[in-house]
Scaffold this motif. Structure first.
Motif, PDB file in Angstrom:
ATOM      1  N   PRO A  34       0.912  -1.232  -0.032  1.00  0.00           N
ATOM      2  CA  PRO A  34       0.153   0.133  -0.053  1.00  0.00           C
ATOM      3  C   PRO A  34       0.943   1.231  -0.028  1.00  0.00           C
ATOM      4  N   ALA A  35       2.017   1.307   0.837  1.00  0.00           N
ATOM      5  CA  ALA A  35       2.658   2.366   0.762  1.00  0.00           C
ATOM      6  C   ALA A  35       3.510   2.734  -0.668  1.00  0.00           C
ATOM      7  N   THR A  36       3.790   1.890  -1.357  1.00  0.00           N
ATOM      8  CA  THR A  36       4.242   1.963  -2.645  1.00  0.00           C
ATOM      9  C   THR A  36       3.179   2.442  -3.514  1.00  0.00           C
ATOM     10  N   ALA A  37       1.916   1.815  -3.351  1.00  0.00           N
ATOM     11  CA  ALA A  37       1.054   2.455  -4.282  1.00  0.00           C
ATOM     12  C   ALA A  37       0.483   4.057  -4.015  1.00  0.00           C
ATOM     13  N   TRP A  38       0.607   4.295  -2.707  1.00  0.00           N
ATOM     14  CA  TRP A  38       0.291   5.686  -2.518  1.00  0.00           C
ATOM     15  C   TRP A  38       1.235   6.584  -3.133  1.00  0.00           C
ATOM     16  N   ILE A  39       2.386   6.391  -3.011  1.00  0.00           N
ATOM     17  CA  ILE A  39       3.968   6.855  -3.782  1.00  0.00           C
ATOM     18  C   ILE A  39       3.531   6.958  -5.256  1.00  0.00           C
ATOM     19  N   ALA A  40       3.003   5.867  -5.760  1.00  0.00           N
ATOM     20  CA  ALA A  40       2.885   5.940  -7.273  1.00  0.00           C
ATOM     21  C   ALA A  40       1.504   6.681  -7.617  1.00  0.00           C
ATOM     22  N   ALA A  41       0.520   6.701  -6.737  1.00  0.00           N
ATOM     23  CA  ALA A  41      -0.590   7.628  -7.145  1.00  0.00           C
ATOM     24  C   ALA A  41      -0.302   8.952  -6.884  1.00  0.00           C
ATOM     25  N   ALA A  42       0.484   9.612  -6.136  1.00  0.00           N
ATOM     26  CA  ALA A  42       1.032  10.899  -6.273  1.00  0.00           C
ATOM     27  C   ALA A  42       1.706  11.406  -7.219  1.00  0.00           C
ATOM     28  N   VAL A  43       2.609  10.321  -7.760  1.00  0.00           N
ATOM     29  CA  VAL A  43       3.521  10.681  -9.023  1.00  0.00           C
ATOM     30  C   VAL A  43       2.404  10.637 -10.208  1.00  0.00           C
ATOM     31  N   CYS A  44       1.333   9.978 -10.195  1.00  0.00           N
ATOM     32  CA  CYS A  44       0.425   9.755 -11.289  1.00  0.00           C
ATOM     33  C   CYS A  44      -0.533  10.963 -11.384  1.00  0.00           C
ATOM     34  N   ALA A  45      -0.858  11.591 -10.489  1.00  0.00           N
ATOM     35  CA  ALA A  45      -1.419  12.929 -10.259  1.00  0.00           C
ATOM     36  C   ALA A  45      -0.744  14.000 -10.893  1.00  0.00           C
ATOM     37  N   VAL A  46       0.577  13.982 -10.653  1.00  0.00           N
ATOM     38  CA  VAL A  46       1.437  14.984 -11.255  1.00  0.00           C
ATOM     39  C   VAL A  46       1.449  14.605 -12.783  1.00  0.00           C
ATOM     40  N   GLY A  47       1.803  13.580 -13.209  1.00  0.00           N
ATOM     41  CA  GLY A  47       1.816  13.193 -14.466  1.00  0.00           C
ATOM     42  C   GLY A  47       0.405  13.493 -15.359  1.00  0.00           C
ATOM     43  N   ALA A  48      -0.773  13.362 -14.619  1.00  0.00           N
ATOM     44  CA  ALA A  48      -2.037  13.666 -15.372  1.00  0.00           C
ATOM     45  C   ALA A  48      -2.089  15.086 -15.638  1.00  0.00           C
ATOM     46  N   ALA A  49      -1.536  15.888 -14.640  1.00  0.00           N
ATOM     47  CA  ALA A  49      -1.664  17.414 -14.874  1.00  0.00           C
ATOM     48  C   ALA A  49      -0.848  17.855 -16.137  1.00  0.00           C
ATOM     49  N   ILE A  50       0.642  17.403 -16.000  1.00  0.00           N
ATOM     50  CA  ILE A  50       1.442  17.661 -17.186  1.00  0.00           C
ATOM     51  C   ILE A  50       0.660  17.242 -18.497  1.00  0.00           C
ATOM     52  N   ALA A  51       0.298  15.817 -18.465  1.00  0.00           N
ATOM     53  CA  ALA A  51      -0.289  15.273 -19.830  1.00  0.00           C
ATOM     54  C   ALA A  51      -1.300  16.004 -20.281  1.00  0.00           C
ATOM     55  N   CYS A  52      -2.154  16.367 -19.550  1.00  0.00           N
ATOM     56  CA  CYS A  52      -3.414  17.349 -19.862  1.00  0.00           C
ATOM     57  C   CYS A  52      -2.885  18.568 -20.567  1.00  0.00           C
ATOM     58  N   ARG A  53      -2.002  19.052 -20.024  1.00  0.00           N
ATOM     59  CA  ARG A  53      -1.293  20.442 -20.360  1.00  0.00           C
ATOM     60  C   ARG A  53      -0.841  20.240 -22.079  1.00  0.00           C
ATOM     61  N   GLY A  54      -0.176  18.952 -22.222  1.00  0.00           N
ATOM     62  CA  GLY A  54       0.425  18.700 -23.441  1.00  0.00           C
ATOM     63  C   GLY A  54      -0.750  18.296 -24.560  1.00  0.00           C
ATOM     64  N   LEU A  55      -1.991  18.417 -24.378  1.00  0.00           N
ATOM     65  CA  LEU A  55      -2.720  17.776 -25.084  1.00  0.00           C
ATOM     66  C   LEU A  55      -3.104  18.964 -26.183  1.00  0.00           C
ATOM     67  N   GLU A  56      -3.642  18.913 -27.186  1.00  0.00           N
ATOM     68  CA  GLU A  56      -3.575  20.090 -28.339  1.00  0.00           C
ATOM     69  C   GLU A  56      -4.759  19.537 -29.445  1.00  0.00           C
ATOM     70  N   LYS A  57      -5.388  20.573 -30.106  1.00  0.00           N
ATOM     71  CA  LYS A  57      -6.370  20.310 -31.136  1.00  0.00           C
ATOM     72  C   LYS A  57      -5.554  19.687 -32.494  1.00  0.00           C
ATOM     73  N   PRO A  58      -5.951  18.948 -33.214  1.00  0.00           N
ATOM     74  CA  PRO A  58      -5.208  18.656 -34.333  1.00  0.00           C
ATOM     75  C   PRO A  58      -4.918  19.842 -35.140  1.00  0.00           C
ATOM     76  N   LYS A  59      -3.991  19.844 -35.781  1.00  0.00           N
ATOM     77  CA  LYS A  59      -3.475  20.994 -36.691  1.00  0.00           C
ATOM     78  C   LYS A  59      -4.256  20.850 -38.181  1.00  0.00           C
ATOM     79  N   ASN A  60      -4.486  19.560 -38.728  1.00  0.00           N
ATOM     80  CA  ASN A  60      -5.263  19.548 -39.998  1.00  0.00           C
ATOM     81  C   ASN A  60      -6.482  18.674 -39.357  1.00  0.00           C
TER      82      ASN A  60
END
Length: 402
Positions: free
Chosen positions: A369-395
């Motif tokens: 469980p302790a390992t999974a909680w650490i992974a969950a925190a990292v995942c939340a940061v990753g979700a925020a970054i990934a959402c910022r990187g999404l864009e609309k198709p150029k074509n």
């Protein structure tokens, strides 16, 4: 050529890949653990395999994008041959030692490289105006993964881990059959499209240039790597979480099958979801549920609640898998398709490297469980970054046809 027939062939391709992935990656901890490897040692081996897979996949994708002579199906033949060779070595040397320590990372590397080329084939069919229904094909891969997971849970318990390389050889032969069918289809469609015209010279950019000119895509990739650190922590080392909740190898097989059964209908009907929501919106939604799923696994004290936590897979990975292929098809030009799809898939590999190196060591010193909680925190940061990187198709005229 009928798009339905091509989808059948490509479904066979996905069945083969995801069955091998089940054997070489999902059951890696079971196989290597049974041979006496610690979580830290097997984590290092899987990390090495993931790094090699990333390098091999990106190298092959760049080669295919710029080669005037070889297509993805051509390059798949030597990759599949070497994959079979590593399964053979594991079969004849079924013990902890130099052969297994060297062969297993290489097996994983070639397994991962196969999907890079598979995704390029999908882009080729789209380019040749005979698009694959990727949602259906991918769901068939998940269904095969589910069946094999259940069987492995029983077989390994009854016969031991040696059944894993034996099954690997059989499934690699199936991959060869699917590649032969797809290779013939690609050649026919290419001849039809280019009949009477000279084949255009490849216009793909080098990997370095592509990355420099795609900053938003790079931001998305960085976020996805963190997301898949979390995902791989709970999938590669799933046996640890199952045992913490009171289960064993047979439970692992049933849980893996259960997860895949949840994925199949989501992927099967993804085309209908896509008609109502953009790929970017679907991806944002899935990113959030990656983090929620990991947190729920961390909080699950028994097998029923672990199954309930893992059921969030249907809103995370099951949506992500077809959506990311569609998204990359829309935002990355065809001439760079292999690189784009390879880099997107490779983030699961990079996440696997991070999980293997970090989570394997964490599980040796901390509770599951302790390992999974650490992974969950990292995942939340990753979700925020990934959402910022999404864009609309150029074509906007480049419509992904499911």
């Amino acid at each position: 050529m009928s798009t339905k027939r091509i989808t059948v062939y490509y479904s066979l391709n996905q069945v083969g890949f995801w069955m091998v992935f089940c054997l070489s990656s999902s059951f890696a901890a079971v196989y290597l653990g049974a041979l006496g490897y610690s979580n830290t040692k097997l984590g290092s081996m899987l990390a090495l395999g993931s790094v090699l897979g990333f390098l091999l996949g990106t190298g092959l994708s760049s080669f295919v994008d710029t080669s005037p002579r070889f297509n993805a199906a051509d390059v798949l033949w030597p990759v599949l041959t070497l994959q079979a060779a590593f399964f053979l070595l594991l079969l004849f040397f079924p013990a902890r030692g130099v052969v297994t320590t060297l062969c297993y990372p290489l097996l994983l590397a070639f397994t991962l490289a196969v999907n890079t080329l598979n995704l390029k084939l999908c882009a080729d069919f789209e380019h040749y105006e005979s698009p694959v229904n990727y949602g259906i094909a991918r769901s068939m891969g998940s269904a095969a993964y589910m069946v094999l997971s259940m069987l492995l849970g029983v077989w390994v318990t009854r016969f031991g881990v040696r059944v894993i390389p034996i099954a690997g050889l059989a499934v690699t032969a199936l991959q060869g059959v699917s590649n032969a069918l797809l290779s013939r289809s690609v050649l026919r469609l290419r001849r039809k499209l280019l009949s009477g015209h000279a084949a255009p010279a490849p216009q793909g950019r080098s990997l370095g240039v592509f990355l420099r000119e795609s900053p938003r895509f790079c931001l998305l990739l960085a976020g996805m790597a963190l997301l898949f650190f979390s995902h791989n922590t709970t999938s590669t080392f799933l046996i640890n979480f199952v045992e913490h909740a009171g289960g064993g190898i047979k439970t692992l097989g049933y849980l893996t099958a259960f997860l895949t059964a949840l994925e199949v209908p989501t992927m099967l009907f993804f085309s209908r979801i896509f008609r109502r929501r953009s790929c970017a919106a679907v991806l944002r939604f899935s990113f959030i549920f990656f983090a929620l799923k990991t947190a729920a696994i961390a909080a699950a004290p028994n097998i029923p609640l672990l199954f309930a936590a893992e059921s969030l897979q249907v809103l995370s990975y099951a949506l992500y898998a077809p959506a990311i292929v569609a998204y990359v098809t829309l935002v990355v030009p065809y001439d760079d398709a292999a690189k784009g799809q390879s880099l997107a898939f490779s983030m699961t590999t990079i996440g696997g490297v991070l999980a293997s190196l970090i989570s394997g060591r964490l599980l040796d010193v901390l509770s599951a469980p302790a390992t999974a909680w650490i992974a969950a925190a990292v995942c939340a940061v990753g979700a925020a970054i990934a959402c910022r990187g999404l864009e609309k198709p150029k074509n906007i005229s480049a419509v992904w046809r499911p």
